[in-house]
Scaffold this active site. Structure first.
Site, PDB file in Angstrom:
ATOM      1  N   ARG A 127      13.040 -60.255  16.787  1.00  0.00           N
ATOM      2  CA  ARG A 127      12.100 -59.130  16.693  1.00  0.00           C
ATOM      3  C   ARG A 127      12.767 -57.865  16.132  1.00  0.00           C
ATOM      4  O   ARG A 127      13.949 -57.630  16.362  1.00  0.00           O
ATOM      5  CB  ARG A 127      11.484 -58.866  18.081  1.00  0.00           C
ATOM      6  CG  ARG A 127      10.717 -60.087  18.569  1.00  0.00           C
ATOM      7  CD  ARG A 127      10.080 -59.883  19.903  1.00  0.00           C
ATOM      8  NE  ARG A 127       9.012 -58.893  19.845  1.00  0.00           N
ATOM      9  CZ  ARG A 127       8.343 -58.477  20.905  1.00  0.00           C
ATOM     10  NH1 ARG A 127       8.631 -58.955  22.096  1.00  0.00           N
ATOM     11  NH2 ARG A 127       7.373 -57.593  20.771  1.00  0.00           N
ATOM     12  N   ASP A 326      -2.285 -57.056  23.162  1.00  0.00           N
ATOM     13  CA  ASP A 326      -1.794 -58.334  23.692  1.00  0.00           C
ATOM     14  C   ASP A 326      -2.924 -59.329  23.958  1.00  0.00           C
ATOM     15  O   ASP A 326      -2.665 -60.465  24.368  1.00  0.00           O
ATOM     16  CB  ASP A 326      -1.012 -58.089  24.988  1.00  0.00           C
ATOM     17  CG  ASP A 326       0.285 -57.338  24.712  1.00  0.00           C
ATOM     18  OD1 ASP A 326       0.819 -57.449  23.588  1.00  0.00           O
ATOM     19  OD2 ASP A 326       0.761 -56.634  25.624  1.00  0.00           O
ATOM     20  N   LYS A 353       5.309 -59.826  17.521  1.00  0.00           N
ATOM     21  CA  LYS A 353       5.306 -59.945  18.991  1.00  0.00           C
ATOM     22  C   LYS A 353       6.265 -61.073  19.388  1.00  0.00           C
ATOM     23  O   LYS A 353       7.135 -61.444  18.621  1.00  0.00           O
ATOM     24  CB  LYS A 353       3.884 -60.193  19.484  1.00  0.00           C
ATOM     25  CG  LYS A 353       2.960 -59.006  19.252  1.00  0.00           C
ATOM     26  CD  LYS A 353       3.407 -57.797  20.042  1.00  0.00           C
ATOM     27  CE  LYS A 353       2.583 -56.559  19.722  1.00  0.00           C
ATOM     28  NZ  LYS A 353       3.144 -55.377  20.369  1.00  0.00           N
TER      29      LYS A 353
HETATM   30  C1  S3P Z   1       4.026 -52.573  25.633  1.00  0.00           C
HETATM   31  C2  S3P Z   1       3.598 -52.192  24.399  1.00  0.00           C
HETATM   32  C3  S3P Z   1       3.063 -53.125  23.391  1.00  0.00           C
HETATM   33  C4  S3P Z   1       2.718 -54.479  24.010  1.00  0.00           C
HETATM   34  C5  S3P Z   1       3.773 -54.955  24.960  1.00  0.00           C
HETATM   35  C6  S3P Z   1       3.944 -53.965  26.088  1.00  0.00           C
HETATM   36  C7  S3P Z   1       4.560 -51.554  26.549  1.00  0.00           C
HETATM   37  O1  S3P Z   1       4.041 -53.315  22.383  1.00  0.00           O
HETATM   38  O2  S3P Z   1       2.514 -55.442  23.004  1.00  0.00           O
HETATM   39  O3  S3P Z   1       3.424 -56.214  25.522  1.00  0.00           O
HETATM   40  O4  S3P Z   1       4.685 -51.819  27.769  1.00  0.00           O
HETATM   41  O5  S3P Z   1       4.866 -50.451  26.079  1.00  0.00           O
HETATM   42  P1  S3P Z   1       4.183 -52.284  21.156  1.00  0.00           P
HETATM   43  O6  S3P Z   1       4.489 -50.965  21.720  1.00  0.00           O
HETATM   44  O7  S3P Z   1       5.341 -52.780  20.321  1.00  0.00           O
HETATM   45  O8  S3P Z   1       2.887 -52.363  20.425  1.00  0.00           O
END
Ligand code: S3P
Length: 443
Positions: A127, A326, A353
């Protein structure tokens, strides 16, 4: 076979029925541990998600000097070291599958004068991390080693952290949060300007622990400016973790799709920056009732009563993506059973993701006989009330692909098998037992 283990098969059975509570929110659990670790004194957390992502984060924080103990069922105690007080860890920090744990901890370490190596499993190693390193380097941290902006990477935290103004190029709560956590150690005001609002748990929890945080709407209407006053003395405060809406999504969609079902999901967090799935399913004609709406631990929560029923295809606008980022795999499963076509726009972020979720979601539907197209960053699902099923789904170390495939198998004509259920435990320990308790046939 032990629950949540390698291969799992989901079969259609009778209606799903009962009242359950899904585990605590992953985002809030990880933030509670990190902020507790940056606070002097004891922070107590109730309802913590005891999933692998959270446990990996707890171990990393212990290696950075925080004292973290389990003191009861989902009850944890954290003795923090104070802002800027982390100790240099003796070995690499292993975040397992957790992008949130890793990126937020990068932010917290970036404000401390220590060097640490960050690592994770094969999914996390694939990632992108450059996006988060960029603001942290502006604050004064240095990346000493990282191949291609990926893990494993070694970060030297800032000796004299500088406050910055940061405008993320992608809507990401992880980027925002990492920047704010690094900004805690800087003098003056650290500002994050978001064109599209993302989950606001970090700013809310910072304020809960006594930091001065201002959140203003941008004049164009949609965005937000978050200002944190640096070098606060964080005071320990209890945290109560509500049930995770991203986990609730799986029994919720299953209850909509399995004929005759009536399920209650207790205490689900209703934060508007997390409830895009409920908005969308309601537009599709889903019967989701909010009972006993209340406030718990600073978040709106409700018990959700779900009754099965026919759905129709809709168009989901790109602006809604951050509030349900998500939930697209399981929404795509719901769309497969809907009358007509569902178009989900603006899903670029799904490609980075735990897996390439755009491709993995399309593949999970295709192998089960559902018509699906990817056009640019849009996902298009051609629904029909009867779905064939019968596929073996490759889950790519991605918990949400695994659980979405299982939901599909509970409502399709033929059983659906997944190659690997082990990653479900990253976010939803006890998923198999909870679903079986509602009447699901999982073996
Ligand atoms: C999250 C933010 C999201 C989400 C992840 C949890 C968080 O990711 O997909 O499961 O707790 O801040 P991104 O900030 O990269 O979109």
């Amino acid at each position: 076979m032990p629950p949540d283990s390698a291969q799992l098969t989901a079969r259609r059975n009778g209606p799903l029925a009962g009242a359950v509570r899904v585990p605590g929110d992953k985002s809030i659990s990880i933030r509670a541990l990190i902020l507790g670790a940056l606070t002097v004194g004891e922070t107590r957390v109730g309802g913590l998600l005891e999933g692998e992502d959270v446990l990996h984060t707890a171990k990393a924080l212990q290696a950075l000097g925080a004292r973290i103990e389990r003191i009861g069922e989902r009850a944890w105690s954290i003795h923090g070291v104070g802002v800027g007080g982390f100790a240099e860890p003796a070995a690499a920090l292993d975040f397992g599958n957790s992008g949130t744990g890793c990126r937020l901890a990068l932010g917290a370490v970036a404000g401390c004068p220590i060097t640490a190596t960050f690592d994770g499993d094969a999914s996390l190693r694939s990632r992108p991390m450059r996006r988060v390193l960029e603001p942290l380097e502006r604050i004064g941290a240095r990346t000493l080693a990282s191949a291609d902006g990926r893990l494993p990477l070694t970060l030297a935290g800032a000796r004299d952290p500088m406050p910055i103004v940061f405008e993320p190029q992608v809507p990401s709560a992880q980027l925002k949060s990492a920047t704010l956590l690094a900004g805690l150690a800087a003098p003056g005001e650290t500002v994050v300007i978001e064109a599209q609002p993302t989950r606001d748990h970090t700013e809310k929890m910072l304020a809960h622990f006594g930091a001065e945080v201002r959140v203003e709407s941008l004049s164009d209407g949609s965005g937000r400016r978050i200002t944190l006053v640096g070098q606060p003395e964080l005071a320990p405060r209890p945290v109560v973790v509500p049930a995770d809406p991203s986990s609730a999504a799986f029994p919720l969609v299953a209850a909509l799709l399995v004929p005759g079902s009536a399920v209650i999901l207790n205490g689900v967090m209703m934060n508007p920056l997390r409830s895009g799935l409920i908005t969308t399913l309601t537009e599709m004609g889903a019967a989701i009732e909010r009972l006993d709406e209340r406030n718990e631990g600073g978040e709106a929560v409700a018990d959700l009563r779900i009754r099965s029923g026919g759905l129709r295809g809709v168009e989901v606008p790109a602006e809604r993506a951050p509030s349900m980022i998500d939930e697209y795999p399981v929404l795509a499963v719901a769309a497969a059973f809907a009358e007509g076509t569902t178009v989900m726009r603006g899903l670029k972020e799904l490609r980075v993701k735990e897996s390439d979720r755009l491709a993995a979601t399309a593949a999970l539907l295709r192998v089960n006989g559902v018509g699906v197209d990817i056009e640019g960053d849009d996902l298009i699902v051609h629904g029909a009330p009867r779905v064939l099923g019968g596929g073996v789904v490759t889950t790519h170390m991605d918990h949400r692909i695994a659980m979405s495939a299982i939901v599909l198998g509970l409502a399709s004509e033929r059983p659906v098998q997944i190659d690997d259920g082990t990653f479900i435990a990253t976010s939803f320990p006890g998923f198999v037992e909870l679903m079986r308790g509602l009447g699901a046939d999982l073996s």
